[in-house]
Scaffold this active site. Structure first.
Site, PDB file in Angstrom:
ATOM      1  NE  ARG A  84     -23.562  35.414   1.799  1.00 42.91           N
ATOM      2  CZ  ARG A  84     -23.962  36.674   1.872  1.00 42.91           C
ATOM      3  NH1 ARG A  84     -23.085  37.654   1.991  1.00 42.91           N
ATOM      4  NH2 ARG A  84     -25.250  36.975   1.852  1.00 42.91           N
ATOM      5  CG  ASP A 130     -19.490  37.086   3.039  1.00 44.87           C
ATOM      6  OD1 ASP A 130     -20.367  37.709   2.411  1.00 44.87           O
ATOM      7  OD2 ASP A 130     -19.692  36.597   4.182  1.00 44.87           O
ATOM      8  CG  ASP A 131     -22.174  39.226  -1.289  1.00 38.83           C
ATOM      9  OD1 ASP A 131     -21.272  40.075  -1.146  1.00 38.83           O
ATOM     10  OD2 ASP A 131     -23.375  39.459  -1.058  1.00 38.83           O
ATOM     11  CG  ASP A 151     -21.498  51.109   2.369  1.00 40.52           C
ATOM     12  OD1 ASP A 151     -22.140  51.581   3.323  1.00 40.52           O
ATOM     13  OD2 ASP A 151     -22.021  50.404   1.480  1.00 40.52           O
ATOM     14  CG  HIS A 185     -26.163  41.205  -4.276  1.00 44.01           C
ATOM     15  ND1 HIS A 185     -27.282  41.663  -3.635  1.00 44.01           N
ATOM     16  CD2 HIS A 185     -25.239  41.001  -3.309  1.00 44.01           C
ATOM     17  CE1 HIS A 185     -27.051  41.723  -2.350  1.00 44.01           C
ATOM     18  NE2 HIS A 185     -25.798  41.341  -2.115  1.00 44.01           N
TER      19      HIS A 185
HETATM   20  N1  UDP Z   1     -22.537  40.356   7.351  1.00 44.00           N
HETATM   21  C1  UDP Z   1     -22.128  40.388   8.664  1.00 44.00           C
HETATM   22  N2  UDP Z   1     -23.018  40.037   9.642  1.00 44.00           N
HETATM   23  C2  UDP Z   1     -24.297  39.675   9.359  1.00 44.00           C
HETATM   24  C3  UDP Z   1     -24.715  39.663   8.022  1.00 44.00           C
HETATM   25  C4  UDP Z   1     -23.807  40.017   7.047  1.00 44.00           C
HETATM   26  O1  UDP Z   1     -20.975  40.690   8.935  1.00 44.00           O
HETATM   27  O2  UDP Z   1     -25.058  39.377  10.271  1.00 44.00           O
HETATM   28  C5  UDP Z   1     -21.589  40.704   6.302  1.00 44.00           C
HETATM   29  C6  UDP Z   1     -21.566  39.673   5.194  1.00 44.00           C
HETATM   30  O3  UDP Z   1     -20.642  38.663   5.494  1.00 44.00           O
HETATM   31  C7  UDP Z   1     -21.198  40.502   3.992  1.00 44.00           C
HETATM   32  C8  UDP Z   1     -21.775  41.873   4.311  1.00 44.00           C
HETATM   33  O4  UDP Z   1     -21.996  41.912   5.705  1.00 44.00           O
HETATM   34  O5  UDP Z   1     -19.796  40.590   3.818  1.00 44.00           O
HETATM   35  C9  UDP Z   1     -23.078  42.146   3.569  1.00 44.00           C
HETATM   36  O6  UDP Z   1     -24.007  41.144   3.883  1.00 44.00           O
HETATM   37  P1  UDP Z   1     -25.099  40.601   2.860  1.00 44.00           P
HETATM   38  O7  UDP Z   1     -24.449  40.290   1.551  1.00 44.00           O
HETATM   39  O8  UDP Z   1     -25.808  39.445   3.521  1.00 44.00           O
HETATM   40  O9  UDP Z   1     -26.120  41.788   2.751  1.00 44.00           O
HETATM   41  P2  UDP Z   1     -26.254  42.991   1.717  1.00 44.00           P
HETATM   42  O10 UDP Z   1     -25.868  44.197   2.523  1.00 44.00           O
HETATM   43  O11 UDP Z   1     -25.365  42.744   0.552  1.00 44.00           O
HETATM   44  O12 UDP Z   1     -27.692  42.964   1.345  1.00 44.00           O
HETATM   45 MN    MN Z   2     -24.410  41.156  -0.341  1.00 45.90          MN
END
Ligand code: UDP
Ligand code: MN
Length: 359
Positions: A99, A171-172, A260, A284
């Site tokens: 990513r 990071d996405d 957040d 997303h």
């Molecule tokens: N992240 C982290 N540690 C983890 C998994 C995710 O710091 O073990 C960070 C990741 O790099 C990203 C954010 O948390 O910036 C959100 O992660 P992800 O997109 O996988 O999950 P979401 O919350 O969007 O479903």
């Molecule tokens: Mn994400």
């Protein structure tokens, strides 16, 4: 006769003057009524207390004078530069080569000096290329506590910087620097601004832990971290009693919610400011296909992710196939910055493949 002719226009003149004075008065009263409505907060409590002591007229006049002075100070930030924005990217060791590498090649290459990468493991490959890497002591997990630990580090580093705005992304996220600058420039200078996109269509509900194991219901809007959000320095400074040092994690623990949500709770419930809802931030969690290709260059952030075994990303045609660029971030980047070297290389490959195909 001459005297009569001279006197005749006088009433017309007097009437015009009267109308002009009336109009001016009306305009003044309007401008006192809050030209930056979404960003303004009135000193209502202290005002009503003073009114009760029957000094109605003086107080109202004084209040109007103060307001005029206040709005005079709130000018749009014509001089805001991209480098005035502290951009924090949250990542973790296992996403460095995937990513994060995509972001470093695309938008971070344009904002390198004022973008700070918050991670949990050192990476000499990235640091040696001159990117700002902040290795936190936070655990490399997706737990509330680990995520709040990284957000606290982001907040701390921003406060220690001389930047005017704090913006967080995951990071996405693809961050469009030009669109971000336009968005933030439109806010009044020195405003108390928290801008982003809520992931829910209603305020968040939480249980705040109080002393003696009591709890209370709280509601507030928050900007989803997965779409990115920004805070003005003035507001960030006011957040310090609940966000500096160990306090951010403590506040997060008190509402039992992640980073957040904690930002939204501090801004809306602790400080009483309202979040500015913007449709230009995208996570997303929403259907990214719904953003029309012609609107993509105007968006502040984009994202991508797997949903029910399918890739959720923006749909945009370009020189990269979906296999080569599943997130579409490279394609977006070539649309925004067509002079990027690897955009040319990709275009050449397509052209020579077409030539070869026609022979
Ligand atoms: N992240 C982290 N540690 C983890 C998994 C995710 O710091 O073990 C960070 C990741 O790099 C990203 C954010 O948390 O910036 C959100 O992660 P992800 O997109 O996988 O999950 P979401 O919350 O969007 O479903
Ligand atoms: Mn994400």
């Amino acid at each position: 006769m001459i005297l009569r002719r001279l006197l005749h226009p006088l009433p017309v003149f007097a009437l015009t003057l009267f109308i002009l004075v009336l109009l001016d008065l009306q305009l003044r009263t309007r401008s006192d009524q809050n030209p930056f409505a979404p960003f303004a907060r009135e000193p209502t409590a202290s005002l009503s207390r003073t009114l009760a002591v029957n000094q109605h007229r003086d107080v109202v006049l004084e209040n109007q004078k103060q307001k005029r002075q206040k709005w005079r100070g709130l000018k749009p930030q014509q001089s805001l530069k991209l480098t005035d924005i502290f951009i924090a990217v949250k990542t973790t060791g296992r996403f460095h080569k995937t990513r994060l590498a995509l972001l470093l090649e695309t938008w971070i290459s344009r904002t390198k000096d004022h973008t700070y990468i918050f991670t949990d493991s050192p990476d000499e490959d990235i640091s040696s290329e001159g990117f700002n890497v902040v290795v936190t002591d936070c655990s490399p997990e997706h737990s509330h506590q680990a995520l709040s630990c990284k957000m606290a580090a982001e907040y701390h580093h921003f406060m220690a910087s001389d930047k005017k705005w704090f913006c967080h992304v995951d990071d996405d996220n693809y961050l469009n620097p030009g669109a971000l600058l336009s968005l933030l420039t439109a806010f009044p200078r020195d405003g108390d601004i928290y801008v982003g996109k809520p992931s829910l269509d209603r305020p968040m509900r939480a249980q705040e832990l109080l002393e003696g194991n009591k709890t209370r219901d709280v509601r507030f809007w928050f900007a989803t971290g997965g779409a990115g959000f920004c805070l003005s320095r003035k507001l960030a400074e006011k957040m310090a009693p609940w966000a500096s040092g160990p306090r951010f994690e403590q506040t997060s623990a008190a509402i039992m919610l992640p980073d957040d949500c904690t930002v939204g709770f501090i801004v809306e419930r602790r400080l009483g400011f309202s979040m500015v809802h913007s449709n230009m931030f995208h996570s997303h969690l929403e259907n990214l296909l719904q953003i029309s290709p012609s609107d993509i260059p105007k968006q502040v952030t984009l994202s991508y992710g797997w949903f029910e075994n399918k890739m959720n990303s923006v749909e945009l045609k370009g020189v990269f196939t979906k296999d080569e660029d599943p997130s579409r971030f490279r394609t977006v980047h070539c649309l925004l910055y067509p002079s990027t070297s690897w955009c040319h290389v990709a275009l050449k490959n397509v052209l020579s493949w077409n030539q070869h195909g026609f022979q």
